[in-house]
Design a protein around this motif. Structure first.
Motif, short mmCIF file in Angstrom:
data_model
loop_
_atom_site.label_atom_id
_atom_site.label_comp_id
_atom_site.label_asym_id
_atom_site.label_seq_id
_atom_site.Cartn_x
_atom_site.Cartn_y
_atom_site.Cartn_z
N THR A 75 0.82 -1.21 0.00
CA THR A 75 0.00 0.00 0.00
C THR A 75 0.86 1.27 0.00
O THR A 75 0.33 2.36 0.13
N GLU A 76 2.16 1.12 -0.14
CA GLU A 76 3.07 2.25 -0.22
C GLU A 76 3.95 2.13 -1.46
O GLU A 76 4.22 1.02 -1.94
N LEU A 77 4.43 3.26 -1.94
CA LEU A 77 5.35 3.26 -3.07
C LEU A 77 6.72 2.76 -2.63
O LEU A 77 7.18 3.05 -1.53
N LEU A 78 7.37 2.01 -3.49
CA LEU A 78 8.75 1.63 -3.26
C LEU A 78 9.65 2.78 -3.74
O LEU A 78 9.22 3.64 -4.52
N PRO A 79 10.89 2.84 -3.26
CA PRO A 79 11.81 3.88 -3.76
C PRO A 79 11.97 3.76 -5.28
O PRO A 79 12.04 2.66 -5.82
N LEU A 80 12.00 4.89 -5.95
CA LEU A 80 12.13 4.88 -7.41
C LEU A 80 13.56 4.56 -7.82
O LEU A 80 14.52 4.90 -7.13
N LYS A 81 13.70 3.89 -8.95
CA LYS A 81 15.01 3.58 -9.51
C LYS A 81 15.52 4.78 -10.32
O LYS A 81 14.75 5.51 -10.95
N VAL A 82 16.83 4.96 -10.31
CA VAL A 82 17.43 6.13 -10.94
C VAL A 82 17.36 6.08 -12.46
O VAL A 82 17.58 7.10 -13.13
N GLY A 83 17.05 4.92 -13.03
CA GLY A 83 17.02 4.79 -14.48
C GLY A 83 16.13 5.79 -15.17
O GLY A 83 16.43 6.24 -16.29
N ILE A 84 15.03 6.17 -14.53
CA ILE A 84 14.11 7.12 -15.16
C ILE A 84 14.78 8.47 -15.38
O ILE A 84 14.54 9.15 -16.38
N THR A 85 15.66 8.88 -14.45
CA THR A 85 16.35 10.16 -14.62
C THR A 85 17.44 10.07 -15.69
O THR A 85 17.67 11.03 -16.42
N ILE A 86 18.08 8.91 -15.78
CA ILE A 86 19.10 8.72 -16.83
C ILE A 86 18.45 8.78 -18.20
O ILE A 86 19.01 9.34 -19.15
N MET A 87 17.25 8.22 -18.33
CA MET A 87 16.54 8.26 -19.61
C MET A 87 16.23 9.69 -20.03
O MET A 87 16.45 10.08 -21.18
N ALA A 88 15.72 10.47 -19.08
CA ALA A 88 15.32 11.84 -19.41
C ALA A 88 16.52 12.75 -19.66
O ALA A 88 16.60 13.45 -20.68
N LEU A 89 17.47 12.74 -18.73
CA LEU A 89 18.62 13.62 -18.86
C LEU A 89 19.56 13.16 -19.95
O LEU A 89 20.16 13.99 -20.67
N GLY A 90 19.71 11.84 -20.10
CA GLY A 90 20.59 11.33 -21.15
C GLY A 90 20.10 11.67 -22.54
O GLY A 90 20.89 11.92 -23.45
N ALA A 91 18.77 11.68 -22.72
CA ALA A 91 18.22 12.01 -24.03
C ALA A 91 18.47 13.47 -24.40
O ALA A 91 18.54 13.82 -25.58
N MET A 92 18.63 14.34 -23.38
CA MET A 92 18.83 15.76 -23.62
C MET A 92 20.30 16.16 -23.50
O MET A 92 20.63 17.34 -23.60
N GLU A 93 21.18 15.18 -23.32
CA GLU A 93 22.57 15.49 -22.99
C GLU A 93 23.39 15.96 -24.18
O GLU A 93 24.05 17.01 -24.12
N GLU A 94 23.39 15.23 -25.28
CA GLU A 94 24.33 15.47 -26.37
C GLU A 94 23.67 16.11 -27.59
O GLU A 94 22.81 15.50 -28.22
N ILE A 156 10.34 13.80 -9.35
CA ILE A 156 9.47 12.77 -9.93
C ILE A 156 8.70 12.05 -8.84
O ILE A 156 7.50 11.78 -8.97
N MET A 157 9.38 11.73 -7.73
CA MET A 157 8.73 11.04 -6.63
C MET A 157 7.59 11.89 -6.07
O MET A 157 6.50 11.38 -5.78
N ALA A 158 7.82 13.19 -5.92
CA ALA A 158 6.77 14.09 -5.44
C ALA A 158 5.59 14.10 -6.40
O ALA A 158 4.42 14.12 -5.99
N GLY A 159 5.88 14.09 -7.70
CA GLY A 159 4.81 14.08 -8.70
C GLY A 159 4.00 12.81 -8.66
O GLY A 159 2.76 12.85 -8.78
N ILE A 160 4.65 11.67 -8.46
CA ILE A 160 3.92 10.40 -8.40
C ILE A 160 3.11 10.30 -7.12
O ILE A 160 1.98 9.79 -7.12
N LYS A 161 3.67 10.78 -6.00
CA LYS A 161 2.93 10.75 -4.74
C LYS A 161 1.65 11.58 -4.83
O LYS A 161 0.64 11.26 -4.19
N ALA A 162 1.69 12.63 -5.65
CA ALA A 162 0.52 13.50 -5.78
C ALA A 162 -0.64 12.82 -6.50
O ALA A 162 -1.79 13.24 -6.39
#
Length: 213
Positions: A75-94, A156-162
């Protein structure tokens, strides 16, 4: 096989390729020293996956993921994995000149999750867009990259909790639902959106009053 067959242990620290310390001694009947044979899970190279995601996001495509990294019925969220941030930031990196990557939090909320064909309420939050400072820090690498990923992960975690209903346990979740039924005094049935909003309101206020008589 041998005396250690079926014995479960938890690793405290890996010392080398052949040695490790345990959180507590293993319980087995054999006296003296015992040699244990074990398998090491090979390192998984996710670079091909990330490159594929980067290409899709840079073309304006969408990628749906479950950032908790696993399936569960808690009934609670598990800690988010960092992969989601790598996907977003990595796509905008180069050399990226396209529109910024947007992360859209989606909450999947079941009213009776263990009941066959029970209703589910999908709540979609506000888009989250990585800042230019985050992208720049990610590009720098090292500690700057970790800081950028952690900062975006918190957002992202704050957004999902909302958009997600959380409770410390199933009984507390049932309590929120009972409070919702007692609070509702209109002559019509609640809509799914109203049911979720009321239950979420009780869940948010509960930590502040749970220890008060």
């Amino acid at each position: 096989g041998g005396p250690l067959k079926g014995v479960q242990v938890k690793i405290d620290k890996v010392l080398s390729d052949t040695e490790a310390t345990l959180l507590k001694p293993a319980a087995f009947e054999e006296k003296g020293s015992v040699t244990a044979v074990y398998k090491v899970i090979p390192h998984l190279d996710h670079s091909r996956v990330f490159r594929s995601v980067f290409r899709r996001l840079r073309k304006g495509g969408a990628v749906g993921i479950f950032p908790e990294g696993g399936s569960h019925d808690r009934t609670e969220l598990l800690p988010l994995k960092v992969g989601i941030t790598i996907m977003a930031l990595g796509a905008m990196e180069e050399n990226y000149n396209g529109p910024p990557v947007k992360i859209l939090p989606v909450g999947i909320n079941y009213f009776k999750g263990h009941q066959f064909r029970s209703r589910v309420f999908i709540d979609i939050g506000s888009p989250i867009v990585p800042t230019e400072a985050m992208v720049k820090a990610y590009r720098e690498g090292g500690e700057e990259r970790r800081t950028a990923c952690n900062g975006l992960l918190k957002t992202i975690m704050a957004g999902i909790k909302a958009v997600t209903l959380e409770a410390p346990d199933y009984d507390t979740l049932q309590f929120f639902r009972a409070m919702r039924r007692l609070y509702w005094n209109l002559d019509r049935r609640m809509t799914a959106a109203e049911r979720f909003a009321l239950t979420q309101a009780f869940a948010k206020g509960y930590p502040a009053v749970k220890d008060k008589p």
